[in-house]
Design a protein around this motif. Structure first.
Motif: not given
Lengths: 627, 344
Positions: A315, A378-381, A383, A574, B37, B108-109, B112-115, B118-124
């Motif tokens: 989010p 802590r995202g899952n980026l 590109f 997520s 991805i 951060f880029g 936290y590249q796509y894995d 893994k899952r992104a943390s929900y931190y609104p």
């Protein structure tokens, strides 16, 4: 009852639409999607023209001894016998580059494209509140474009007093040839442009307020819509002031009034005008001019918010803070204009006031940057090109925004005003940031626009050339600016304080040429993929917003059946407990008990009641239709 | 020549890109990698972000340090020292934020590249964080603005009574300079009086103008306040004296002003820079037409005694051209003639 009737009528209406002729479908279209694409293609055309003009004057600045004879087929007499660019035409190039980029590319091309294309799709509406006005908005823009384009080919050249067209220079033909017919056409074109912006803006605002689908409260609007909405409000309040400034200028130019003119002796005669104030024009101009910065920037920030959230699978951090900071920027954008005028001769006390107000506006901008950073954390980026351009936007927004702190400080601005430091500042924070937003938007919504994917690898190459290129062009300008090089100079060799950095200017020009050439990649990618790109899936980015619930090629009316109802905000990425890493806005909370948060549990009951009520209406409606 | 090279470069670039494009498109179809991805390209882009960060930082620091003496103009006015200091304090603060935010952004880029696993943390949201990063920039900015405001207030305060007045008038495309003479009061002017012999429109029926004299360059004394009275006669111009950290628009119909105290004579500055040809300059920074880039005037800063000597040696307008007073009423004309005779 009424609601259901309207929508079933829409469905019938929609079935009649198949008889669209070529003209009503592609030219005089009232479909917001087609109008958005029209704005986009016109914007791309203008971006190429505007970029090309900048390359020509960069050649003059970087390679002053170069023989420009090869440009004679295009510019004719503006290249003199020795192969040099005419200084008057140099100013015209600078002026037209500014006008084209600010208004025709980053206002019409960005806001026009994405507000039109995305507002109805993302809020769940069949079209804009007034499709006809929307069409009119494009055609006023088109008319404006034709007039501005024509002015490029005048014998005495287009307007040449800088994109701000300060009088008396812009009011007196004796002062510069561009202030003749070129300036007249500039004013007419801008008048049409303002009409276009106002027609569009009224439509965007009305549509967002009135045509949101069931459940789409303001708190559930995607940030893109918030940004388009606030942009339209800024435009609606500030463009009329530009119109008044232009109107008074027309009077001064053509009807002998003295709004801006006073005590002028030019061309061997004293003019009769007295009592006018040249500074009045500057106030009126910047009353639009500064909000204009946010008119081009906010949509880009909105687009970026959406793309960063989607591709971080997270989010957006601080949705409310993002909305509040955009509201803050909207309001403050109207009370900072005179920071462009610290040394214009205006009362220094006003300068103090505007310095304080200006630095307040830096706070919401800073909040936005920190929120973007935390969204990435802590995202899952992924590109995608759109994501890379959004990250690039955040970068240039920081770089350009920070130099604003120097320029907003009037004591420091004395030295930096109208030097290359300013050029570097606004090209990064306003030019590049908005341009990155525009490009990111194109990469992201291309599948929705044309039902095909743009090529990702080309997108990556395009990003890296552009991103590195932009920094290579604009970063060195800071040094040139600190050294005091003034803007809009044909050459700097007349002064010993600025008679250096030929190497750096050459470097900047070379970087500009490469960056501009690199833009051909996206032009190719865009038009090639439009016809030969890979077929897109319905929701290629696994995004939550409503536009991805439409068919691959949505017809006029967007959804074939009912407009979907919205049950949640657009940023449920997520969410802990849910199986997929995204939950579209159309999925009811009651369907996802595993991932609901405590406060959402309470909403579930409310939601069930509404769904039950709706069901009854539908049943009643159907039985009525059968009878 | 350049044109040809550029054209060839562009053609080469395009053809290389076209080939790369075709090849990669075919490969991706063959591999069917479009569904995945966490591809190599995702990783490459993440690494490139870090490369950009490190490369960019090195380039920036290297060039900023190496070129410092080049882009940092020497300063020669009292307020200029203060604004320069403000500039560099602001540079330190923003430079720190610039580097910090960019490290976070690109790190951060990369991190936290796509894995797939893994899952992104929900931190609104987090209101505490929002409040912190609203307040901290607000406080920092307030401090910066406040110091800037104090400097601005001093710079724009009325000039001291004893400031030496110099009038600078901009026109297409040069500056005209006028000194007030012994009385230190400039005579009136009116743009309707401008003609070939009176390019500044000086009103010679005003007695204060009798001792006004023109000059080819701005000569001012070191260490004493100087007040520039600035005006324009056709379009907007802007007086920019980069070494004095001075800039003020010249507006037709609205006289403006800027006062300052020069701190180094031209000779001192020449010795300091080791450049015998150094001159303080005035440029125009408000676009004014074809010759905008060439409105140069020299400022010469001298020791006060030398300045006074120079002033006493100058000939006033009416001395240079007695025709200027030929149309005056007889009593004024007499006064003016007395004035001419006195100064001989």
């Amino acid at each position: 009852m009424a609601v259901a009737n309207v929508s079933s009528h829409d469905v019938e209406h929609h079935e009649h639409e198949h008889h669209d002729s070529f003209i009503t479908k592609y030219i005089f279209s009232t479909d917001h999607k087609m109008i958005g694409k029209q704005f986009l293609v016109t914007g791309i055309f203008w971006a190429l023209i505007g970029g090309f003009l900048s390359i020509v004057f960069r050649l003059q600045l970087g390679f002053p001894d170069m023989n420009l004879e090869f440009l004679r087929p295009i510019f004719g007499g503006w290249i003199d016998e020795t192969g040099k660019l005419d200084p008057n035409f140099y100013l015209a190039l600078v002026t037209m580059h500014g006008t084209i980029m600010v208004f025709f590319v980053l206002t019409a091309g960005l806001s026009g494209t994405f507000s039109n294309f995305l507002i109805p799709l993302q809020i769940g509406a069949r079209d804009m509140a007034s499709g006809f006005m929307n069409m009119l908005s494009y055609w006023f823009f088109f008319l404006s474009s034709v007039i501005m384009f024509t002015s490029l080919f005048l014998e005495k050249g287009p307007a040449g007093g800088g994109w701000v067209v300060y009088p008396p220079l812009s009011a007196l033909e004796q002062a510069i040839p561009g202030s003749g017919l070129g300036m007249t056409l500039w004013l007419i074109a801008m008048t049409c442009f303002i009409a276009s912006s106002l027609l569009g803006g009224i439509n965007y605002i009305t549509t967002v307020i009135n045509l949101r689908t069931k459940g789409m409260s303001f708190a559930r609007l995607p940030l893109t819509i918030w940004s388009f909405f606030l942009t339209a409000i800024i435009g609606l309040l500030s463009f009329p002031v530009l119109f008044s400034a232009a109107l008074l200028l027309v009077f001064d130019r053509s009807f002998g009034t003295s709004f801006y003119l006073s005590d002028i002796y030019i061309g061997g005669e004293a003019l009769p005008n007295t009592g006018g104030s040249a500074v009045l024009y500057q106030h009126l101009f910047w009353f639009l001019g500064h909000p204009e910065v946010y008119i081009v920037l906010l949509p880009a920030l909105g687009i970026t918010s959406e793309i960063i959230a989607t591709n971080s699978r997270k989010p957006i951090f601080g949705y409310k803070a993002m909305v509040i900071s955009m509201l803050g920027i909207t309001i403050l954008s109207f009370v900072v204009w005179a920071h462009h005028m610290f040394v214009s001769g205006m009362n220094p006390f006003l300068g103090s006031i505007f310095m304080f107000l200006t630095l307040i506006i830096a706070v919401p901008s800073a909040v936005k940057v920190f929120n973007y950073l935390t969204t990435l954390w802590r995202g899952n980026l992924r590109f995608t090109p759109a994501m890379l351009f959004s990250i690039g936007l955040v970068s240039v927004f920081i770089s350009g925004g920070l130099t604003g702190i120097f320029l907003g400080n009037s004591a420091i601005d004395i030295q930096l005003h109208d030097t290359y430091f300013v050029v570097a500042h606004f090209h990064l924070v306003m030019g590049s940031a908005s341009f990155f937003g525009l490009v990111a938007g194109v990469y992201h919504w291309f599948p929705k626009m044309f039902g095909r994917m743009m090529d990702e690898k080309l997108g990556h190459i395009h990003f890296w050339i552009t991103f590195v290129g932009i920094y290579m062009v604009f970063f060195p300008m800071h040094y040139i600016g600190i050294a005091g090089f003034p803007r809009r100079y044909y050459t700097w060799t007349e002064f010993s304080f600025s008679d250096m950095y030929t190497d750096l200017n050459m470097f900047v020009s070379a970087a500009a040429i490469i960056t501009f050439a690199g833009q051909m990649i996206i032009v190719f990618n865009f038009f090639y993929s439009m016809f030969f790109g890979r077929k897109a899936s319905l929701n290629p980015w696994k995004s939550n917003t409503l536009e991805w619930t439409t068919p691959l090629h949505p017809q006029h009316g967007n959804w074939p059946g009912e407009i979907p109802t919205v049950y949640r905000w657009p940023y449920d990425y997520s969410k802990p407990g849910s199986k997929e890493d995204f939950i579209p806005q159309t999925v009811p909370l009651s369907a996802t008990p595993e991932s609901n948060l405590p406060h959402e549990e309470k909403l579930v009951n409310l939601e069930k009641e509404i769904i039950a009520e709706e069901g009854q209406i539908l049943v009643a409606n159907e039985s009525k239709e059968e009878s | 020549m350049y044109g040809l090279l550029i054209a060839i470069g562009i053609v080469l670039l395009l053809s290389v890109l076209w080939m790369v494009y075709r090849i990669q498109a075919l490969i991706s179809v063959a591999k069917g990698s479009s569904k995945k991805i966490a591809t190599t390209s995702n990783k490459v882009n993440a690494i490139l972000l870090m490369v950009f960060l490190i490369g960019g930082c090195i380039l920036m620091f290297w060039y900023s340090i190496k070129e410092f003496d080049n882009y940092q103009l020497p300063v020669a006015s009292e307020h200029g020292v203060i604004t320069d200091q403000l500039f560099w304090v602001t540079m330190a603060v923003t430079g720190f934020i610039f580097v910090l935010t960019h490290i976070l952004l690109f790190w951060f880029g990369y991190r936290y590249q796509y894995d797939d696993n893994k899952r992104a943390s929900y931190y609104p949201d987090n209101n505490k964080l929002e409040v912190i990063w609203t307040l901290v920039p607000a406080v920092v900015l307030t401090v910066l603005v406040f110091t800037g405001w104090r400097a601005w207030k001093d710079i724009t305060a009325p000039a001291p009574e004893d400031a030496h007045v110099v009038e600078i008038m901009g026109y297409q495309f040069a500056w005209e300079i006028r000194y007030p003479g012994k009385d230190n009061i400039l005579g009136d002017y009116d743009y309707r009086l401008i003609n070939a012999t009176n390019s500044r429109g000086v009103d010679f029926s005003d007695k204060n103008s009798f001792d006004d004299f023109p000059a080819q360059q701005v000569v001012i004394p070191k260490g004493e306040p100087v007040l520039f009275k600035i005006r324009a006669r056709d379009v907007l111009h802007s007086v920019f004296a980069p070494h004095m950290r001075l800039k003020m628009d010249a507006v037709p119909g609205m006289p403006t002003r800027f006062w300052f105290v020069p701190t180094k004579t031209t000779t001192e500055m020449r010795a300091e820079l080791g450049d015998d040809e150094f001159e303080y300059e005035i440029a125009c920074t408000e676009v004014c037409g074809r010759g905008h880039f060439s409105m140069r005037r020299v400022i010469t800063v001298v020791e006060p005694e030398e300045y006074r000597k120079w002033v006493s040696e100058q000939e006033s307008f009416i001395q240079r051209n007695p025709d200027l007073i030929s149309d005056l009423p007889s009593d004024l004309k007499e006064l003016a003639e007395i004035h001419i005779n006195e100064s001989k």
